[in-house]
Design a protein around this motif. Structure first.
Motif, PDB file in Angstrom:
ATOM      1  N   TYR A   1       2.273  -2.663   4.826  1.00 28.93           N
ATOM      2  CA  TYR A   1       1.174  -3.606   4.681  1.00 28.93           C
ATOM      3  C   TYR A   1       1.245  -4.393   5.880  1.00 28.93           C
ATOM      4  CZ  TYR A   1       5.449  -6.741   4.830  1.00 28.93           C
ATOM      5  OH  TYR A   1       6.829  -7.468   5.126  1.00 28.93           O
ATOM      6  N   ARG A   2       0.136  -5.116   5.549  1.00 30.49           N
ATOM      7  CA  ARG A   2      -0.425  -6.021   6.824  1.00 30.49           C
ATOM      8  C   ARG A   2       0.191  -7.599   6.721  1.00 30.49           C
ATOM      9  NH1 ARG A   2      -5.390  -8.749   8.600  1.00 30.49           N
ATOM     10  NH2 ARG A   2      -5.673  -8.875  10.863  1.00 30.49           N
TER      11      ARG A   2
ATOM     12  N   PHE B   1       1.755  -4.806  11.275  1.00 36.28           N
ATOM     13  CA  PHE B   1       1.773  -3.673  10.278  1.00 36.28           C
ATOM     14  C   PHE B   1       2.915  -3.163  10.084  1.00 36.28           C
ATOM     15  CE2 PHE B   1      -2.549  -3.534  11.868  1.00 36.28           C
ATOM     16  CZ  PHE B   1      -3.351  -3.478  10.575  1.00 36.28           C
TER      17      PHE B   1
ATOM     18  N   PHE C   1      -8.220   4.615  11.757  1.00 39.26           N
ATOM     19  CA  PHE C   1      -8.875   3.276  11.322  1.00 39.26           C
ATOM     20  C   PHE C   1     -10.287   3.064  11.848  1.00 39.26           C
ATOM     21  CE2 PHE C   1      -6.098   3.282  14.859  1.00 39.26           C
ATOM     22  CZ  PHE C   1      -6.984   2.784  16.094  1.00 39.26           C
TER      23      PHE C   1
ATOM     24  N   ARG D   1      -7.995  -3.837   9.962  1.00 41.04           N
ATOM     25  CA  ARG D   1      -6.944  -4.415   9.101  1.00 41.04           C
ATOM     26  C   ARG D   1      -6.753  -3.314   8.196  1.00 41.04           C
ATOM     27  NH1 ARG D   1      -8.887  -9.993   6.952  1.00 41.04           N
ATOM     28  NH2 ARG D   1      -9.799 -10.926   8.881  1.00 41.04           N
ATOM     29  N   ASP D   2      -7.188  -1.990   8.056  1.00 43.79           N
ATOM     30  CA  ASP D   2      -6.737  -1.048   7.127  1.00 43.79           C
ATOM     31  C   ASP D   2      -6.394   0.042   8.014  1.00 43.79           C
ATOM     32  OD1 ASP D   2      -6.172   0.153   4.636  1.00 43.79           O
ATOM     33  OD2 ASP D   2      -8.178   0.167   3.901  1.00 43.79           O
TER      34      ASP D   2
ATOM     35  N   ALA E   1      -5.228   4.555   7.335  1.00 40.26           N
ATOM     36  CA  ALA E   1      -5.122   5.704   6.564  1.00 40.26           C
ATOM     37  C   ALA E   1      -3.906   6.532   7.365  1.00 40.26           C
ATOM     38  CB  ALA E   1      -6.149   6.437   6.431  1.00 40.26           C
TER      39      ALA E   1
ATOM     40  N   ARG F   1       0.764  -1.200  -0.165  1.00 43.76           N
ATOM     41  CA  ARG F   1      -0.075   0.025   0.042  1.00 43.76           C
ATOM     42  C   ARG F   1       1.053   1.243   0.048  1.00 43.76           C
ATOM     43  NH1 ARG F   1      -4.964  -1.291   2.580  1.00 43.76           N
ATOM     44  NH2 ARG F   1      -5.643   0.930   1.706  1.00 43.76           N
TER      45      ARG F   1
END
Length: 785
Positions: free
Chosen positions: A67-68, A77, A129, A116-117, A119, A58
């Protein structure tokens, strides 16, 4: 022997001996323990067992990405500095878990953070998140303080930010608006848009329209910013008069009617669009001077979800606008260039074919053309010689200056063009002798066609991601039977460092066995086909086992799909093998990744579905593996696989004894016009009672059913409408045939992966193909997210 009686006795004796030596049918003892082992191998459980899987970058600023990753201790992370390959935690996971637990008045595990994501905000000092729908947090990862929860969106999916981050574009009621990202009022760019004739409309033609309405999702407008952020190009869709389709949502006390625009093959009115360019600062808009464009797709599937603004590219900093326009019938594709200030347009090149013309053979792939050299040249992809290759085109005259690539192999995806050094970087398949022709490798070629260089030597499938700067490449390479290795490379393929190597030991300990790649001959006895085979978990050489064919016929993708490590294969093949079945996947003729002729194998005859190759493949495998029982062959698939699996049991009732078919487009006259007209051709009348689509209708073969058939559909499927399955049901009833039906209320198209549907598929094959009795009431469960 002179005596017939002695000859008969001898013959019977040999037959009895051979029967005694031959494998016997497997005993059908299936228990809850067997189902539990199979459940462990479902995709949602498998993903928890593969440690250090392939890296999915990402991108961040400054040649960095995050990335995770699943580590031996849990999820983490990570951030990678691409210049050196240095990898570090994105933040202190334990500290973040602690401060978030305090702020949220709960307890979070550092190895199982509730998101999981992320910004990156505030100059990458903080992460934002969501821990639950509508509950968003912002945490400073330098001071380790968290604020929230709030309901402000992390990043509105309905908004499109300009490259410089200063402007945001969005749509409302068929019109376009912009606003400054720093705040302030909105500016309306258009005023004449409507719901059926509007700017930037999305979910046009197919699919997900009903889903977005039910979820009240704000949709992202179909727009594209110029590189200098000064202009915005948008579509103006005309859906006036397009057919209305209808679905009923199950609701208490009464159903809810959903209606949506959806054209079918042969309809006189289809969705069409014009392009408009807007000067953001001045608010002025200009129509691109080009005839209204039919909404055909250039690289399957779907106009709005896959290709429309992928078919529009800005030249340089935004001084020219390039776009492709197809024609209904899909046999013609034109590249044009427009002046964004005046809208004046000229054609550059037109590609024509005897069947469908594409810009990329692979589903979801970006169209393989790029304007370069300040708009003087175009790198253009074409199958004009029977293989997908790159050409250098003069953007002024449309003349081909030279071929860039050539040979009996296929360019898959153009990744980057280095204009100063005159290299084009791309992935391709089938070039390396002695290797699986579906393995993607990474190459570069001189634009003058003088050199093609292999940049990834490993004999594996290379999943390539190029950084936004074009300086680095993240290469995750794997094989169906070999877990991935991820390498950070410079753009020219030079390794910077190995980032990580997947560890499949926990996965293998849970019983997962990688599939076996195989080759067979197609129906013609000449063409080589490639596939994957899963053997039953407890294979006894003295027994015979039933065979299940997992099918997706294409034409935009085959049954196997990706050649990456198949820890999460389509159709839960590993689980079915655990239950005692051979499972076969084969990419038949008519699927992509090979020559144009291979891809066109059943153009205009979609009832073929590649099934003759499926039958040929299974018979050849059974000739090599005596434990495969050709008297017990089943087949299943979803969507196009639902169409083909039903077709298989109706067309080859002596071979296929059981079929599970979900959401099948059983008659492509009732399916999306872009699909049917692309692969079957334009609908034409053959007589007062038949047309060119008539022969591919499964319902016309309903009287042939002899085996066991389970049909399934979702009642809110606005991709493949339920009527496609209902047509088959009606004819089965007329023919007095026994069949089974599973209706999934309020499901859209993607229900094949639901636990209940999977369990019912297992039950059906265990009971009707294996001859056993499945455990009563077994419930599959997804782990909590």
């Amino acid at each position: 022997m002179k005596h017939p009686q002695l000859r008969l006795q001898f013959s019977l004796g040999v037959t009895a001996l051979l029967a005694a030596l031959a494998p016997s049918p497997v005993a059908a003892q299936v228990t809850s323990t067997d189902y539990a082992r199979a459940e462990q191998l479902l995709p949602w459980n498998v993903q928890e067992l593969l440690v250090d899987d392939a890296v999915r970058p990402r991108w961040m600023g400054g040649d960095r990405f995050w990335y995770r990753n699943r580590s031996p201790h849990g999820w983490e992370f990570l951030v990678v500095e691409m210049a050196t390959g240095a990898r570090r935690p994105a933040f202190d996971h334990a500290r973040l878990a602690s401060v978030l637990s305090t702020a949220a008045d709960t307890t979070y595990d550092a190895a199982k953070l509730p998101f999981r994501d992320i910004a990156w905000v505030n100059g990458d000092r903080s992460i934002r998140f969501s821990v639950a729908k509508g509950k968003n947090w912002t945490c400073d990862v330098s001071s380790y303080s968290c604020t929230g929860p709030d309901t402000l969106p992390i990043e509105k999916a309905s908004e499109v930010k300009s490259p410089d981050g200063q402007w945001i574009a969005f749509g409302r009621d068929g019109n376009l608006f912009v606003k400054q990202a720093s705040g302030g009022g909105e500016r309306q760019l258009t005023t004449d848009g409507t719901a059926d004739w509007g700017y930037g409309l999305t979910n046009v033609t197919c699919c997900g329209q009903v889903t977005s309405v039910r979820s009240k999702t704000e949709l992202r407008p179909l727009v594209s910013w110029s590189p200098d952020s000064k202009r915005l190009v948008a579509t103006k869709w005309d859906q006036r008069g397009v057919r209305l389709m209808h679905l009923l949502e199950t609701k208490n006390p009464g159903p809810i009617l959903h209606s949506y625009r959806y054209a079918l093959p042969g309809d006189s009115v289809i969705p069409r669009f014009d392009l408009y360019v807007f000067d953001v600062a001045g608010g002025r808009g200009v129509k691109v001077d080009f005839p209204t464009i039919d909404a055909v797709n250039t690289s399957c599937c779907g106009v709005t979800s896959d290709t429309l603004l992928k078919d529009v590219k800005w030249g340089g900093t935004g001084e020219e606008l390039y776009f492709t326009a197809g024609k209904r019938g899909f046999r013609e594709l034109t590249l044009a260039v427009a002046d964004p200030a005046s809208g004046a347009t000229r054609k550059v090149i037109t590609e024509r074919g005897k069947t469908f013309v594409e810009a990329n053979q692979f589903s979801g792939g970006l169209p393989n053309w790029r304007p370069i050299a300040g708009g003087k040249e175009v790198v253009w992809w074409s199958e004009r010689d029977g293989w997908g290759h790159l050409y250098l085109v003069d953007a002024t005259t449309g003349a081909v200056r030279n071929r860039i690539t050539s040979g009996d192999w296929l360019v898959a995806d153009v990744k980057w063009v280095d204009e100063p050094q005159r290299w084009v970087y791309f992935t391709a398949v089938g070039r390396e002798a002695g290797r699986d022709p579906y393995f993607r490798h990474y190459y570069r070629a001189k634009l003058d066609g003088s050199a093609v260089q292999l940049l990834t030597p490993e004999d594996a499938d290379h999943d390539i991601s190029v950084s936004p700067s074009g300086r680095y490449v993240v290469d995750s390479y794997a094989r169906p039977d070999r877990a991935p290795v991820t390498v950070l490379r410079r753009i020219d393929g030079t390794p910077v460092r190995e980032l990580q190597k997947a560890d499949a030991s926990r996965l293998l300990a849970a019983g997962f066995r990688p599939p076996e790649p195989f080759t067979v001959r197609a129906r013609d006895g000449v063409t080589v086909l490639h596939g994957l085979l899963w053997r039953p978990a407890k294979l006894d050489s003295a027994k015979k086992y039933p065979v299940i064919d997992y099918i997706y016929p294409g034409p935009q993708v085959g049954s196997v799909g990706s050649r990456q490590f198949s820890a999460r294969p389509g159709g839960n093949a590993a689980s079915l093998a655990e239950l005692g079945f051979f499972v076969v996947q084969v990419d038949a003729m008519g699927t992509p990744g090979r020559s144009k002729a291979f891809h066109d194998a059943y153009y205009g005859n979609m009832t073929d579905n590649g099934i003759p190759d499926q039958v040929a493949a299974i018979k050849q495998l059974a000739g090599r593996i005596p434990q495969m029982d050709l008297d017990r062959v089943g087949i299943f698939g979803h969507s196009g696989g639902g169409f083909s699996s039903t077709d298989a049991i109706l067309t080859y009732p002596d071979f296929f004894k059981v079929a599970v078919s979900s959401a099948g487009n059983h008659d492509n006259r009732s399916y999306d016009w872009t699909w049917g007209e692309k692969y079957q051709g334009l609908l034409t009348k053959l007589s007062d009672t038949t047309d060119s689509f008539d022969s591919q209708s499964n319902w016309r073969k309903a009287k042939n059913l002899r085996g066991k058939l389970l049909l399934s559909y979702g009642t809110l499927d606005d991709n493949v409408h339920p009527v496609a399955t209902q047509l088959v049901i009606d004819e089965l009833i007329k023919a007095n045939k026994d069949f089974d039906l599973l209706v999934m209320p309020n499901r859209n198209h993607g229900f094949a992966g639901e636990p209940y549907m999977i369990r019912r598929t297992w039950d059906y094959f265990v009971r009707n193909l294996m001859g056993g009795e499945p455990p009563e009431g077994y419930e599959l469960r997804r782990p909590a997210q």
